[in-house]
Write a protein that holds these residues in place. Structure first.
Motif, PDB file in Angstrom:
ATOM      1  N   TYR A 102      49.785  37.600  44.117  1.00 45.53           N
ATOM      2  CA  TYR A 102      50.182  36.219  43.851  1.00 45.53           C
ATOM      3  C   TYR A 102      51.193  36.166  42.714  1.00 45.53           C
ATOM      4  CZ  TYR A 102      49.627  31.240  42.646  1.00 45.53           C
ATOM      5  OH  TYR A 102      49.840  29.902  42.386  1.00 45.53           O
ATOM      6  N   ASP A 103      52.254  35.410  42.913  1.00 45.50           N
ATOM      7  CA  ASP A 103      53.275  35.192  41.890  1.00 45.50           C
ATOM      8  C   ASP A 103      52.933  33.904  41.146  1.00 45.50           C
ATOM      9  OD1 ASP A 103      55.534  34.506  40.397  1.00 45.50           O
ATOM     10  OD2 ASP A 103      56.900  35.403  41.854  1.00 45.50           O
ATOM     11  N   LYS A 104      52.469  34.021  39.908  1.00 42.65           N
ATOM     12  CA  LYS A 104      52.050  32.852  39.142  1.00 42.65           C
ATOM     13  C   LYS A 104      53.223  31.935  38.809  1.00 42.65           C
ATOM     14  CE  LYS A 104      50.099  35.108  35.798  1.00 42.65           C
ATOM     15  NZ  LYS A 104      49.370  35.327  34.521  1.00 42.65           N
ATOM     16  N   ASN A 105      54.400  32.505  38.620  1.00 43.04           N
ATOM     17  CA  ASN A 105      55.564  31.681  38.276  1.00 43.04           C
ATOM     18  C   ASN A 105      56.033  30.845  39.457  1.00 43.04           C
ATOM     19  OD1 ASN A 105      55.470  32.778  35.742  1.00 43.04           O
ATOM     20  ND2 ASN A 105      57.201  34.174  36.040  1.00 43.04           N
ATOM     21  N   ALA A 106      56.105  31.489  40.628  1.00 43.28           N
ATOM     22  CA  ALA A 106      56.579  30.786  41.817  1.00 43.28           C
ATOM     23  C   ALA A 106      55.473  30.025  42.527  1.00 43.28           C
ATOM     24  CB  ALA A 106      57.218  31.780  42.792  1.00 43.28           C
ATOM     25  N   GLY A 107      54.205  30.352  42.208  1.00 47.96           N
ATOM     26  CA  GLY A 107      53.091  29.716  42.891  1.00 47.96           C
ATOM     27  C   GLY A 107      53.029  30.073  44.354  1.00 47.96           C
ATOM     28  N   SER A 108      53.312  31.353  44.665  1.00 50.41           N
ATOM     29  CA  SER A 108      53.394  31.759  46.067  1.00 50.41           C
ATOM     30  C   SER A 108      52.789  33.136  46.287  1.00 50.41           C
ATOM     31  CB  SER A 108      54.855  31.767  46.530  1.00 50.41           C
ATOM     32  OG  SER A 108      55.600  32.717  45.790  1.00 50.41           O
ATOM     33  N   ASN A 109      52.507  33.438  47.565  1.00 45.84           N
ATOM     34  CA  ASN A 109      51.978  34.730  47.986  1.00 45.84           C
ATOM     35  C   ASN A 109      53.143  35.697  48.190  1.00 45.84           C
ATOM     36  OD1 ASN A 109      50.890  36.910  49.326  1.00 45.84           O
ATOM     37  ND2 ASN A 109      50.323  35.783  51.165  1.00 45.84           N
ATOM     38  N   LEU A 110      53.159  36.794  47.413  1.00 52.99           N
ATOM     39  CA  LEU A 110      54.216  37.792  47.574  1.00 52.99           C
ATOM     40  C   LEU A 110      53.950  38.686  48.772  1.00 52.99           C
ATOM     41  CD1 LEU A 110      54.866  38.908  43.887  1.00 52.99           C
ATOM     42  CD2 LEU A 110      56.236  37.365  45.299  1.00 52.99           C
ATOM     43  N   VAL A 111      52.697  39.109  48.953  1.00 55.87           N
ATOM     44  CA  VAL A 111      52.341  39.973  50.074  1.00 55.87           C
ATOM     45  C   VAL A 111      50.838  39.891  50.297  1.00 55.87           C
ATOM     46  CG1 VAL A 111      52.090  41.995  48.580  1.00 55.87           C
ATOM     47  CG2 VAL A 111      52.491  42.315  51.028  1.00 55.87           C
ATOM     48  N   THR A 112      50.420  39.891  51.550  1.00 57.02           N
ATOM     49  CA  THR A 112      48.996  39.870  51.886  1.00 57.02           C
ATOM     50  C   THR A 112      48.452  41.287  51.910  1.00 57.02           C
ATOM     51  OG1 THR A 112      49.216  37.834  53.169  1.00 57.02           O
ATOM     52  CG2 THR A 112      47.293  39.227  53.620  1.00 57.02           C
ATOM     53  N   VAL A 113      47.298  41.493  51.280  1.00 57.58           N
ATOM     54  CA  VAL A 113      46.662  42.807  51.197  1.00 57.58           C
ATOM     55  C   VAL A 113      45.579  42.963  52.254  1.00 57.58           C
ATOM     56  CG1 VAL A 113      45.289  44.338  49.721  1.00 57.58           C
ATOM     57  CG2 VAL A 113      47.156  43.005  48.736  1.00 57.58           C
ATOM     58  N   ALA A 114      44.741  41.954  52.453  1.00 60.34           N
ATOM     59  CA  ALA A 114      43.619  42.073  53.386  1.00 60.34           C
ATOM     60  C   ALA A 114      43.165  40.709  53.869  1.00 60.34           C
ATOM     61  CB  ALA A 114      42.453  42.796  52.714  1.00 60.34           C
ATOM     62  N   GLN A 115      42.543  40.691  55.035  1.00 63.54           N
ATOM     63  CA  GLN A 115      41.887  39.504  55.587  1.00 63.54           C
ATOM     64  C   GLN A 115      40.374  39.745  55.562  1.00 63.54           C
ATOM     65  OE1 GLN A 115      43.527  36.836  56.320  1.00 63.54           O
ATOM     66  NE2 GLN A 115      45.623  37.608  56.408  1.00 63.54           N
ATOM     67  N   VAL A 116      39.603  38.683  55.330  1.00 61.15           N
ATOM     68  CA  VAL A 116      38.157  38.818  55.174  1.00 61.15           C
ATOM     69  C   VAL A 116      37.419  37.815  56.051  1.00 61.15           C
ATOM     70  CG1 VAL A 116      36.219  38.663  53.569  1.00 61.15           C
ATOM     71  CG2 VAL A 116      38.361  39.681  52.828  1.00 61.15           C
ATOM     72  N   THR A 117      36.344  38.279  56.685  1.00 54.64           N
ATOM     73  CA  THR A 117      35.468  37.407  57.458  1.00 54.64           C
ATOM     74  C   THR A 117      34.031  37.606  57.006  1.00 54.64           C
ATOM     75  OG1 THR A 117      35.273  39.079  59.198  1.00 54.64           O
ATOM     76  CG2 THR A 117      36.968  37.380  59.479  1.00 54.64           C
ATOM     77  N   SER A 118      33.228  36.582  57.161  1.00 52.99           N
ATOM     78  CA  SER A 118      31.829  36.644  56.740  1.00 52.99           C
ATOM     79  C   SER A 118      30.946  37.200  57.845  1.00 52.99           C
ATOM     80  CB  SER A 118      31.334  35.239  56.379  1.00 52.99           C
ATOM     81  OG  SER A 118      29.944  35.267  56.106  1.00 52.99           O
ATOM     82  N   ARG A 119      30.034  38.093  57.477  1.00 51.08           N
ATOM     83  CA  ARG A 119      29.028  38.586  58.409  1.00 51.08           C
ATOM     84  C   ARG A 119      27.745  37.779  58.315  1.00 51.08           C
ATOM     85  NH1 ARG A 119      28.295  44.935  58.526  1.00 51.08           N
ATOM     86  NH2 ARG A 119      27.095  44.240  60.331  1.00 51.08           N
ATOM     87  N   GLY A 120      27.643  36.959  57.278  1.00 51.15           N
ATOM     88  CA  GLY A 120      26.464  36.123  57.117  1.00 51.15           C
ATOM     89  C   GLY A 120      26.110  35.936  55.659  1.00 51.15           C
ATOM     90  N   SER A 121      25.269  34.940  55.393  1.00 54.59           N
ATOM     91  CA  SER A 121      24.847  34.666  54.027  1.00 54.59           C
ATOM     92  C   SER A 121      23.520  33.924  54.038  1.00 54.59           C
ATOM     93  CB  SER A 121      25.904  33.837  53.289  1.00 54.59           C
ATOM     94  OG  SER A 121      26.041  32.556  53.902  1.00 54.59           O
ATOM     95  N   VAL A 122      22.820  33.988  52.915  1.00 52.85           N
ATOM     96  CA  VAL A 122      21.604  33.215  52.685  1.00 52.85           C
ATOM     97  C   VAL A 122      21.744  32.562  51.318  1.00 52.85           C
ATOM     98  CG1 VAL A 122      20.117  34.629  54.145  1.00 52.85           C
ATOM     99  CG2 VAL A 122      20.421  35.242  51.740  1.00 52.85           C
TER     100      VAL A 122
END
Length: 216
Positions: A102-122
């Motif tokens: 994340y670029d704090k100055n521009a307030g934008s995403n420079l590059v995506t590293v990973a995508q995440v999904t949930s397997r479940g929660s309690v």
């Protein structure tokens, strides 16, 4: 990045892919802006190596931190100083959460590293335990990635087991990370293990980015 024991450069690059780490906290799907949280992370990667002197098989290790992931993702040498405006971050994009640089100055995403999904929660009031799947994108380039030429990830998946604690309208997330990555560099395949890693993030957010909810 601190290397433990004897290892070769391309193994260092390969292990860095795993960190990433990188972990996100799944939320509710929504369009518009998504909040961004600074991510703190470290992990240990291990692989089957060979002793340079005796040529005997040995387990080799390397430790990686957020700055190493940022340099890898942005195509910079590992020892390069990271600009103060670039941080590893978790984006709460609802059902499409991600880890980004994340670029704090521009307030934008420079590059995506990973995508995440949930397997479940309690959960109970103020506390939630969860398990996530993390799928990495292909990072780096021919010079500063994890190999000296062509590269590919084949089954780059990690799992995070953690806790979200909420109190007085603020939250903190702490998680343990482990998993495996199959990678290919210049036609050579490697099996990498991540037996231990840690991450944390929480409020307040450091910024926002524009996101779009998935089509129903």
């Amino acid at each position: 990045m601190r290397v433990i024991g004897t290892m070769k450069t391309r193994f260092i690059y390969l292990a860095a892919i795993i960190t990433a780490a990188a972990i996100t906290f799944p939320g509710n799907a929504r369009a518009g802006t998504s909040e961004v949280y600074r991510l703190t992370m470290s992990f240990t990667g291990i692989f089957q190596g060979t002793n340079d002197l005796s040529q005997a098989k040995e387990i080799q290790y390397a430790e990686f931190f957020a700055r190493d992931i940022i340099n890898l993702a942005t195509g910079q040498p590992f020892n390069s100083p990271v600009p103060t405006n670039e941080v590893l971050a978790y984006v709460d994009g609802g059902s499409t959460n991600s880890i980004v640089v994340y670029d704090k100055n521009a307030g934008s995403n420079l590059v995506t590293v990973a995508q995440v999904t949930s397997r479940g929660s309690v959960s109970q009031p103020g506390l939630q335990d969860f398990v996530w799947n993390i799928r990495f994108v292909n990072l780096g380039d021919a010079t500063n990635g994890f190999g000296a030429g062509t590269n590919a990830l084949n089954g780059a998946f990690l799992q995070a087991e953690g806790t979200k604690i909420t109190k007085h309208g603020k939250f903190q997330v702490f998680a343990h990370v482990d998993g495996t990555v199959n990678a290919d560099t210049d036609g050579n395949s490697f099996h990498l293990l991540v037996p231990s890693g840690n991450l944390s993030f929480g409020s307040p957010a450091i910024g926002k980015i524009v996101t779009t909810a998935p089509e129903l």
